[in-house]
Design an enzyme around this catalytic site. Structure first.
Site, PDB file in Angstrom:
ATOM      1  N   ARG A 243       2.654  19.936  32.368  1.00 18.60           N
ATOM      2  CA  ARG A 243       3.668  19.200  31.625  1.00 18.60           C
ATOM      3  C   ARG A 243       3.003  18.157  30.729  1.00 18.60           C
ATOM      4  O   ARG A 243       1.928  17.646  31.045  1.00 18.60           O
ATOM      5  CB  ARG A 243       4.644  18.509  32.581  1.00 18.60           C
ATOM      6  CG  ARG A 243       5.438  19.480  33.438  1.00 18.60           C
ATOM      7  CD  ARG A 243       6.341  18.745  34.425  1.00 18.60           C
ATOM      8  NE  ARG A 243       7.104  19.676  35.245  1.00 18.60           N
ATOM      9  CZ  ARG A 243       6.661  20.219  36.385  1.00 18.60           C
ATOM     10  NH1 ARG A 243       5.452  19.880  36.839  1.00 18.60           N
ATOM     11  NH2 ARG A 243       7.409  21.063  37.070  1.00 18.60           N
ATOM     12  N   LYS A 270       6.385  16.008  39.092  1.00 16.89           N
ATOM     13  CA  LYS A 270       7.841  16.081  39.146  1.00 16.89           C
ATOM     14  C   LYS A 270       8.341  16.378  40.553  1.00 16.89           C
ATOM     15  O   LYS A 270       9.332  15.798  41.014  1.00 16.89           O
ATOM     16  CB  LYS A 270       8.328  17.158  38.181  1.00 16.89           C
ATOM     17  CG  LYS A 270       9.842  17.303  38.101  1.00 16.89           C
ATOM     18  CD  LYS A 270      10.223  18.358  37.093  1.00 16.89           C
ATOM     19  CE  LYS A 270      11.741  18.516  37.002  1.00 16.89           C
ATOM     20  NZ  LYS A 270      12.127  19.568  36.029  1.00 16.89           N
ATOM     21  N   HIS A 333       6.540  20.869  25.952  1.00 16.11           N
ATOM     22  CA  HIS A 333       6.953  21.406  27.259  1.00 16.11           C
ATOM     23  C   HIS A 333       7.153  22.917  27.183  1.00 16.11           C
ATOM     24  O   HIS A 333       6.913  23.643  28.169  1.00 16.11           O
ATOM     25  CB  HIS A 333       8.245  20.736  27.719  1.00 16.11           C
ATOM     26  CG  HIS A 333       8.599  21.047  29.139  1.00 16.11           C
ATOM     27  ND1 HIS A 333       8.106  20.325  30.203  1.00 16.11           N
ATOM     28  CD2 HIS A 333       9.381  22.021  29.677  1.00 16.11           C
ATOM     29  CE1 HIS A 333       8.565  20.832  31.336  1.00 16.11           C
ATOM     30  NE2 HIS A 333       9.349  21.857  31.045  1.00 16.11           N
ATOM     31  N   ARG A 336       4.598  25.755  28.361  1.00 20.65           N
ATOM     32  CA  ARG A 336       4.612  26.308  29.717  1.00 20.65           C
ATOM     33  C   ARG A 336       5.402  27.614  29.757  1.00 20.65           C
ATOM     34  O   ARG A 336       5.030  28.576  30.457  1.00 20.65           O
ATOM     35  CB  ARG A 336       5.211  25.284  30.683  1.00 20.65           C
ATOM     36  CG  ARG A 336       4.313  24.096  30.933  1.00 20.65           C
ATOM     37  CD  ARG A 336       5.058  22.889  31.513  1.00 20.65           C
ATOM     38  NE  ARG A 336       5.821  23.155  32.706  1.00 20.65           N
ATOM     39  CZ  ARG A 336       5.312  23.236  33.940  1.00 20.65           C
ATOM     40  NH1 ARG A 336       4.004  23.069  34.118  1.00 20.65           N
ATOM     41  NH2 ARG A 336       6.084  23.455  34.984  1.00 20.65           N
ATOM     42  N   HIS A 359       5.428  24.933  40.253  1.00 20.04           N
ATOM     43  CA  HIS A 359       6.837  25.072  40.601  1.00 20.04           C
ATOM     44  C   HIS A 359       7.004  25.147  42.108  1.00 20.04           C
ATOM     45  O   HIS A 359       6.181  25.746  42.810  1.00 20.04           O
ATOM     46  CB  HIS A 359       7.421  26.345  39.974  1.00 20.04           C
ATOM     47  CG  HIS A 359       7.734  26.186  38.525  1.00 20.04           C
ATOM     48  ND1 HIS A 359       7.959  27.246  37.686  1.00 20.04           N
ATOM     49  CD2 HIS A 359       7.855  25.069  37.755  1.00 20.04           C
ATOM     50  CE1 HIS A 359       8.217  26.801  36.453  1.00 20.04           C
ATOM     51  NE2 HIS A 359       8.161  25.486  36.480  1.00 20.04           N
ATOM     52  N   TYR A 369       6.091  30.318  55.122  1.00 22.67           N
ATOM     53  CA  TYR A 369       5.126  31.189  55.798  1.00 22.67           C
ATOM     54  C   TYR A 369       3.908  31.503  54.937  1.00 22.67           C
ATOM     55  O   TYR A 369       2.820  31.769  55.460  1.00 22.67           O
ATOM     56  CB  TYR A 369       5.818  32.491  56.220  1.00 22.67           C
ATOM     57  CG  TYR A 369       6.704  32.305  57.418  1.00 22.67           C
ATOM     58  CD1 TYR A 369       6.191  32.370  58.707  1.00 22.67           C
ATOM     59  CD2 TYR A 369       8.060  32.025  57.268  1.00 22.67           C
ATOM     60  CE1 TYR A 369       6.994  32.184  59.818  1.00 22.67           C
ATOM     61  CE2 TYR A 369       8.882  31.839  58.372  1.00 22.67           C
ATOM     62  CZ  TYR A 369       8.344  31.918  59.646  1.00 22.67           C
ATOM     63  OH  TYR A 369       9.143  31.717  60.739  1.00 22.67           O
TER      64      TYR A 369
END
Length: 411
Positions: A243, A270, A333, A336, A359, A369
């Site tokens: 970012r 973020k 931005h 991305r 993310h 897991y």
């Protein structure tokens, strides 16, 4: 009736005893020698007792005056003890409003109470927006006197200029007035509901296609009037898929050029989680060049030109894209999205792409897991991306192979 000499001369006994004056007023002489004024009364057939202070701090004349005032209240059917308590509470409330009751004072307390859990960049933005659009209107106003209509009018004025800022301000105001309620300054929150503002435009950040990204990069390379640090910042946004704020706010202490990696701390992310970024050869070369340009004593990679103790201005890279004629086609931005679109189109691993973008996994069960960090894969992907970016900068056509190709991480 009592005299002052009688009260002074009274000696304590083994048990407390009374010296009566008149109309229910008396002095209670305690075994420890203290002499307390008391008023015994009846209201609606119920006996009550009021404390009027201690002798000699409260003189005989003072006690009789207080006694007379209480008798007037009794005659009106008002409980004197309750009336005095309400009077004290009223004075305390007035003092609270005098010291803590202005919008500016409440706002300052709210900032202190809520700022610790926020990122520094968020705190700076919040302070800037409040100082610009709320403080001039409300700073010195008693918070209890500010009406919903005033707040709505102020928000509408900001919305005409900056809709997103208006939404931010409404959220700040809600928190400030809730804090005032918790502090005992007001009983109700006058902040208008969200519906007074227009619905947010949910359009995503525009992103350059690979073809436009190539044109942008060539134009970025060709123009010689751009501040070199700004050019490098823009290129790092492209190469790292990070970012804009993560790049422009980066510190040298986060960078390890020998290991070719960058660790963005959780407080600057973020999602509030630290983010590991493998640096491609091209990114390392840019950072080495930047190191020679930025004085050693500077904390930030991209110090603000007016104040080196702050990072680059938030809109610098947006302004650069606008200057080069790409404002309607993409944003910093959006780089991305260009990265993600490219690798999704060629069938690269979704997990690796999402880890590169920092993310939070959508599938919480799977995330719980799957603890694999995909570090080697991320390094390979970002190096492939840097090679692709080099091809685009040189004007070579990008070739996107089929997902089954062994080189599906390449451009």
């Amino acid at each position: 009736m009592l005299t002052t000499l009688q009260i002074k001369s009274a000696k304590p006994a083994e048990r407390a005893f009374k010296l009566a004056d008149a109309g229910g007023l008396f002095v209670l002489v305690q075994p420890n020698g203290s002499k307390l004024w008391r008023y015994k009364f009846r209201l609606d057939g119920v006996e009550g007792l009021q404390a009027l202070g201690a002798f000699p701090e409260v003189t005989l004349a003072d006690a009789r005056h207080a006694h007379a005032e209480s008798r007037k209240l009794i005659a009106k059917g008002i409980h004197p003890v309750q009336a005095r308590r309400e009077e004290r509470e009223s004075r305390a409330q007035e003092e609270l409003h005098r010291v803590k009751g202005s919008f500016g004072a409440v706002c300052a307390d709210w900032k202190t109470a809520t700022g610790a859990d926020l990122r520094p960049a968020t705190v700076l933005q919040r302070n800037r927006e409040i100082e610009k659009d709320l403080s001039p209107h409300f700073k010195d106003r008693p918070i209890s006197k500010i009406t919903r209509l005033e707040l709505t009018t102020a928000l509408k004025e900001v919305e005409a200029r900056a809709p997103e800022v208006a939404r931010n301000l409404r959220n700040y105001l809600w928190g400030i007035f809730e804090h005032a309620i918790d502090s005992g300054l007001i009983a109700d929150n006058p902040v208008p509901p969200v519906r007074v503002l227009r619905k947010r435009n949910q359009e995503n950040h525009p992103a350059l296609s690979l073809e436009l990204l190539g044109k942008f990069l060539r134009k970025l390379d060709a123009i010689d009037t751009i501040y070199e640090q700004t050019r490098i910042a823009m290129l790092l946004v492209v190469l790292t898929a990070c970012r804009k704020a993560e790049v422009t706010g980066a510190k040298w202490s986060e960078i390890d050029l020998k290991a070719a990696e960058w660790e963005v701390p959780a407080e600057r992310m973020k999602a509030g989680r630290a983010h590991w970024v493998p640096l491609s050869r091209q990114a390392v070369k840019l950072l080495q060049k930047l190191r020679a340009l930025v004085p050693e004593e500077n904390v930030y990679l991209f110090p603000n030109r007016l104040d080196p103790d702050r990072p680059m201005a938030n809109r610098s890279l947006n302004a650069l894209m606008e200057r080069l004629g790409f404002s309607g086609d993409g944003t910093p931005h959006g780089m991305r999205a260009t990265f993600s679109t490219h690798f999704n189109a060629i069938g690269a691993s979704i997990d690796v792409i999402e880890h590169c973008l920092a993310h939070v996994p959508g599938n919480r069960v799977r995330a719980a897991y799957n603890r694999h960090g995909y570090r080697a894969e991320r390094r390979e992907m970002l190096q492939a991306w840097a090679t692709c970016v080099d091809q685009l900068r040189s004007g070579l056509p990008s070739k996107v192979p089929a997902p089954s190709s062994k080189s599906k991480a390449n451009c």
